[in-house]
Write a protein that holds these residues in place. Structure first.
Motif, PDB file in Angstrom:
ATOM      1  N   GLN A  17       0.828  -1.206   0.000  1.00 43.54           N
ATOM      2  CA  GLN A  17       0.000   0.000   0.000  1.00 43.54           C
ATOM      3  C   GLN A  17       0.863   1.257   0.000  1.00 43.54           C
ATOM      4  O   GLN A  17       0.551   2.232  -0.688  1.00 43.54           O
ATOM      5  CB  GLN A  17      -0.950  -0.001   1.196  1.00 43.54           C
ATOM      6  CG  GLN A  17      -2.065  -1.009   1.055  1.00 43.54           C
ATOM      7  CD  GLN A  17      -2.883  -1.164   2.315  1.00 43.54           C
ATOM      8  OE1 GLN A  17      -2.437  -0.854   3.414  1.00 43.54           O
ATOM      9  NE2 GLN A  17      -4.103  -1.664   2.157  1.00 43.54           N
ATOM     10  N   ASN A  18       1.952   1.239   0.749  1.00 40.85           N
ATOM     11  CA  ASN A  18       2.886   2.370   0.745  1.00 40.85           C
ATOM     12  C   ASN A  18       3.558   2.524  -0.619  1.00 40.85           C
ATOM     13  O   ASN A  18       3.752   3.643  -1.092  1.00 40.85           O
ATOM     14  CB  ASN A  18       3.939   2.210   1.832  1.00 40.85           C
ATOM     15  CG  ASN A  18       3.376   2.409   3.218  1.00 40.85           C
ATOM     16  OD1 ASN A  18       2.375   3.086   3.393  1.00 40.85           O
ATOM     17  ND2 ASN A  18       4.013   1.806   4.203  1.00 40.85           N
ATOM     18  N   SER A  21       1.052   4.151  -2.981  1.00 44.81           N
ATOM     19  CA  SER A  21       0.823   5.572  -2.720  1.00 44.81           C
ATOM     20  C   SER A  21       2.027   6.433  -3.087  1.00 44.81           C
ATOM     21  O   SER A  21       1.877   7.608  -3.407  1.00 44.81           O
ATOM     22  CB  SER A  21       0.432   5.798  -1.258  1.00 44.81           C
ATOM     23  OG  SER A  21       1.501   5.457  -0.404  1.00 44.81           O
ATOM     24  N   ASN A  22       3.234   5.867  -3.079  1.00 44.91           N
ATOM     25  CA  ASN A  22       4.441   6.632  -3.390  1.00 44.91           C
ATOM     26  C   ASN A  22       4.858   6.538  -4.855  1.00 44.91           C
ATOM     27  O   ASN A  22       5.729   7.293  -5.286  1.00 44.91           O
ATOM     28  CB  ASN A  22       5.603   6.179  -2.509  1.00 44.91           C
ATOM     29  CG  ASN A  22       5.384   6.555  -1.063  1.00 44.91           C
ATOM     30  OD1 ASN A  22       4.838   7.608  -0.760  1.00 44.91           O
ATOM     31  ND2 ASN A  22       5.795   5.682  -0.155  1.00 44.91           N
ATOM     32  N   LYS A  29       2.320   0.824 -10.766  1.00 44.67           N
ATOM     33  CA  LYS A  29       1.252   0.611  -9.795  1.00 44.67           C
ATOM     34  C   LYS A  29       0.538  -0.711 -10.073  1.00 44.67           C
ATOM     35  O   LYS A  29       0.096  -1.384  -9.153  1.00 44.67           O
ATOM     36  CB  LYS A  29       0.247   1.759  -9.834  1.00 44.67           C
ATOM     37  CG  LYS A  29       0.716   3.001  -9.136  1.00 44.67           C
ATOM     38  CD  LYS A  29      -0.384   4.033  -9.094  1.00 44.67           C
ATOM     39  CE  LYS A  29       0.101   5.278  -8.379  1.00 44.67           C
ATOM     40  NZ  LYS A  29      -0.951   6.259  -8.206  1.00 44.67           N
ATOM     41  N   TYR A  33      -0.271  -3.406  -7.283  1.00 45.32           N
ATOM     42  CA  TYR A  33      -1.647  -3.821  -7.015  1.00 45.32           C
ATOM     43  C   TYR A  33      -1.791  -5.332  -7.152  1.00 45.32           C
ATOM     44  O   TYR A  33      -2.497  -5.970  -6.363  1.00 45.32           O
ATOM     45  CB  TYR A  33      -2.626  -3.131  -7.970  1.00 45.32           C
ATOM     46  CG  TYR A  33      -3.111  -1.787  -7.504  1.00 45.32           C
ATOM     47  CD1 TYR A  33      -3.835  -1.647  -6.323  1.00 45.32           C
ATOM     48  CD2 TYR A  33      -2.873  -0.641  -8.248  1.00 45.32           C
ATOM     49  CE1 TYR A  33      -4.296  -0.419  -5.888  1.00 45.32           C
ATOM     50  CE2 TYR A  33      -3.324   0.601  -7.830  1.00 45.32           C
ATOM     51  CZ  TYR A  33      -4.041   0.702  -6.650  1.00 45.32           C
ATOM     52  OH  TYR A  33      -4.488   1.926  -6.223  1.00 45.32           O
TER      53      TYR A  33
END
Length: 83
Positions: A17-18, A21-22, A29, A33
């Motif tokens: 998740q980090n 987001s970064n 992504k 995911y």
């Protein structure tokens, strides 16, 4: 990936998740995911795993990530419908 290999799945979820987001590039992504979805599937968190895998399909251009995401989505639906 190390947390996943060590079966420390809740820490792996947080790490992915980090990473999502970064990350600024959408194609990367998709990879994150996908990995997040597979870890959440191992934790039997079916709805978050489904959302992550659908996002993986949306963000990636790699056919292997799309194929793996579709495979894992099939496992989720199989577990939810008790075939």
């Amino acid at each position: 990936l190390t947390y996943d290999a060590l079966n420390r799945y809740s820490e792996a979820v947080t790490a992915f998740q980090n990473a999502i987001s970064n990350e600024k590039r959408g194609t990367r992504k998709g990879d994150y995911y996908f990995r997040l979805g597979t870890v959440q599937l191992k934790l039997r968190q079916y709805k978050p795993a489904e959302d992550a895998l659908l996002n993986a399909i949306k963000f990636t251009k790699k056919s292997t990530i799309k194929a793996g995401s579709n495979f894992h989505l099939g496992l989720i639906f199989k577990d939810l419908t008790n075939f």
